[in-house]
Scaffold this active site. Structure first.
Site, mmCIF file in Angstrom:
data_model
loop_
_atom_site.group_PDB
_atom_site.id
_atom_site.type_symbol
_atom_site.label_atom_id
_atom_site.label_comp_id
_atom_site.label_asym_id
_atom_site.label_seq_id
_atom_site.Cartn_x
_atom_site.Cartn_y
_atom_site.Cartn_z
ATOM 1 N N ARG A 172 15.882 -36.880 -32.284
ATOM 2 C CA ARG A 172 15.998 -35.547 -32.855
ATOM 3 C C ARG A 172 15.789 -35.528 -34.366
ATOM 4 O O ARG A 172 16.186 -36.463 -35.061
ATOM 5 C CB ARG A 172 17.380 -34.966 -32.514
ATOM 6 C CG ARG A 172 17.574 -34.793 -31.006
ATOM 7 C CD ARG A 172 19.036 -34.756 -30.621
ATOM 8 N NE ARG A 172 19.208 -34.460 -29.203
ATOM 9 C CZ ARG A 172 19.252 -35.387 -28.242
ATOM 10 N NH1 ARG A 172 19.169 -36.676 -28.553
ATOM 11 N NH2 ARG A 172 19.404 -35.039 -26.984
ATOM 12 N N HIS A 195 11.904 -35.461 -29.767
ATOM 13 C CA HIS A 195 10.809 -36.360 -29.385
ATOM 14 C C HIS A 195 9.456 -35.905 -29.943
ATOM 15 O O HIS A 195 8.415 -36.142 -29.332
ATOM 16 C CB HIS A 195 10.730 -36.511 -27.872
ATOM 17 C CG HIS A 195 11.928 -37.186 -27.274
ATOM 18 N ND1 HIS A 195 12.606 -38.198 -27.907
ATOM 19 C CD2 HIS A 195 12.582 -36.987 -26.088
ATOM 20 C CE1 HIS A 195 13.617 -38.600 -27.149
ATOM 21 N NE2 HIS A 195 13.635 -37.887 -26.049
ATOM 22 N N HIS A 226 10.923 -44.063 -22.573
ATOM 23 C CA HIS A 226 12.015 -43.253 -22.033
ATOM 24 C C HIS A 226 12.197 -43.504 -20.530
ATOM 25 O O HIS A 226 12.416 -42.555 -19.761
ATOM 26 C CB HIS A 226 11.713 -41.776 -22.296
ATOM 27 C CG HIS A 226 12.921 -40.894 -22.395
ATOM 28 N ND1 HIS A 226 13.764 -40.654 -21.329
ATOM 29 C CD2 HIS A 226 13.435 -40.195 -23.432
ATOM 30 C CE1 HIS A 226 14.720 -39.829 -21.702
ATOM 31 N NE2 HIS A 226 14.549 -39.538 -22.988
ATOM 32 N N ASP A 233 24.832 -39.611 -24.503
ATOM 33 C CA ASP A 233 23.513 -39.340 -25.083
ATOM 34 C C ASP A 233 23.654 -39.597 -26.578
ATOM 35 O O ASP A 233 23.561 -38.679 -27.395
ATOM 36 C CB ASP A 233 23.055 -37.913 -24.792
ATOM 37 C CG ASP A 233 21.577 -37.705 -25.117
ATOM 38 O OD1 ASP A 233 20.895 -38.693 -25.457
ATOM 39 O OD2 ASP A 233 21.103 -36.558 -25.034
ATOM 40 N N GLU A 235 16.974 -46.564 -24.788
ATOM 41 C CA GLU A 235 15.835 -46.282 -25.656
ATOM 42 C C GLU A 235 16.023 -46.974 -27.008
ATOM 43 O O GLU A 235 16.793 -46.514 -27.852
ATOM 44 C CB GLU A 235 15.692 -44.776 -25.859
ATOM 45 C CG GLU A 235 15.613 -43.968 -24.577
ATOM 46 C CD GLU A 235 15.850 -42.497 -24.831
ATOM 47 O OE1 GLU A 235 15.234 -41.941 -25.775
ATOM 48 O OE2 GLU A 235 16.683 -41.901 -24.113
#
Length: 374
Positions: free
Chosen positions: A83, A108, A178, A258, A325
């Protein structure tokens, strides 16, 4: 013995009608990887379990249009993975505005990011090189950017992903893959992925002592916080389900994990070091993630709702997989205290991440010792 050159097969068409290719890499260890030219997607990663039974350990979709509509399944993402707050950043005194594609920020790279692009493939012995040109101003980012992404499969079954990028004007770059991992493999056709246990029983270790708490918009709000004594402490391996059920405001706000963990410093400037180790007790599969990147974003498929189906009609639901990731930190272009993601003309961005499977060789993961054994 020379590594075999990847095998090519058709994979239908992209949403714009152009043909998509699927390239398959094979390893003597029994590992096989299938990579699409659409989005650079890791479509399948077939790995033997402890008993030698082979199945794919990444969630996959049936065609390119399904991948285009998915939350980045298996894809190479950029120009900026993760982000950028406020959908803007300041670089060398110039303000660059980006398209906001999620809650007022850029995720992304924005709409039309690299996972919607058709990459050019070049087969190599034991490897596949994908190339992409992103023109100046693409998605609001300055500078023309040329990216190479090379998937290579070693004789021991390790899948390596190496990025190189060059620009003709100062810009910011953050690239990752991803893939959604579930080491248990798929359940019977027609059953939800939870039938194979989801990832709640997967054991995870992260070689990081700090993580980045985030705002309601998933933007880091400050410096790293220590993981000790929190649901973010995976310095010793433990089930993902333990943390996902924790009454923690950060976990509850994201409906899972996340978040970005800040990895321990590497021993050398260019050598990948262990970032995370994932283990499925049921199948005996273990995956060790090694990287040159400073962070790892752990995403536990919090928004999958059963609307996406894989080959054979498998429905993907919440916490059916985990993304690991490797990348630079979110919102780094607006955070001078974070490692820089600026790339200038004459420089080359180089990044390498390796996905190894130590259960195939009997070797313990790096750093595996008392209190952390999987």
């Amino acid at each position: 013995m020379h590594a075999p050159v990847p095998h090519r097969s058709p994979f239908g068409h992209a949403p714009d009608g152009r043909p998509v290719e699927c390239w398959r890499l094979e390893s003597a260890a029994g590992v096989a990887a299938e990579i699409l030219t659409y989005g650079g997607v890791l479509h399948a990663l077939h790995v033997p379990d402890a008993a030698g039974r082979r199945t794919s350990v990444v969630l996959s979709l049936p065609d390119a249009p399904a991948y285009a509509a998915s939350p980045y399944f298996g894809a190479l993402v950029g120009r900026y993975a993760n982000r950028i707050g406020g959908a803007r950043f300041l670089l060398d005194g110039s303000l660059h505005r980006l398209p906001a594609n999620d809650r007022g920020y850029t995720l992304h790279g924005g709409p039309g990011d690299f996972h919607h692009r058709l990459w050019r493939a070049e087969p190599l012995p034991g490897a596949l090189r994908l190339t992409l040109h992103s023109p100046d101003g693409d998605m609001g980012f300055p500078g023309a950017l040329d990216v190479n992404a090379t998937y290579a499969l070693g004789g021991d079954g390790t899948l390596a992903l190496t990025f190189e990028a060059r620009t003709d004007r100062a810009t910011v770059v953050n690239l990752t893959n991803h893939a959604y991992f579930n080491l248990a493999g798929p359940p019977p056709a027609g059953e939800p992925q939870q039938a194979s246990g989801g990832i709640l029983r997967h054991m995870l270790r992260i070689d990081a002592d700090g993580f980045l708490p985030v705002s309601a918009e998933s933007i880091p709000w400050g410096p790293e916080e220590r993981v000790a004594g929190t649901p973010f402490d995976f310095t010793a391996a433990r089930p993902l389900g333990d943390g996902l059920r924790a009454p923690d405001p950060q976990v509850k706000a994201a409906d899972g994990y996340d978040h970005c963990w800040m990895l321990r410093a590497p021993a050398g400037p260019a050598a990948p070091r262990t970032a995370a180790v994932l283990h499925d007790p049921g199948s005996g599969r273990t995956m060790e993630v090694r990287t040159t990147e400073p962070g790892i974003q752990v995403h536990t498929a919090n928004r999958l709702d059963g609307s996406l189906t894989g080959p054979g009609g498998r429905r993907y639901g919440r916490h059916d997989a985990v993304c690991l990731e490797t990348q630079h930190l979110p919102d780094s272009p607006n955070r001078p205290d974070y490692p820089s993601t600026v790339l200038r003309p004459g420089e080359v961005l180089r990044s390498r991440t390796e996905f190894g499977f130590p259960h195939l060789t009997g070797a313990p993961p790096a750093g595996d010792g008392a209190g952390t054994r999987l």
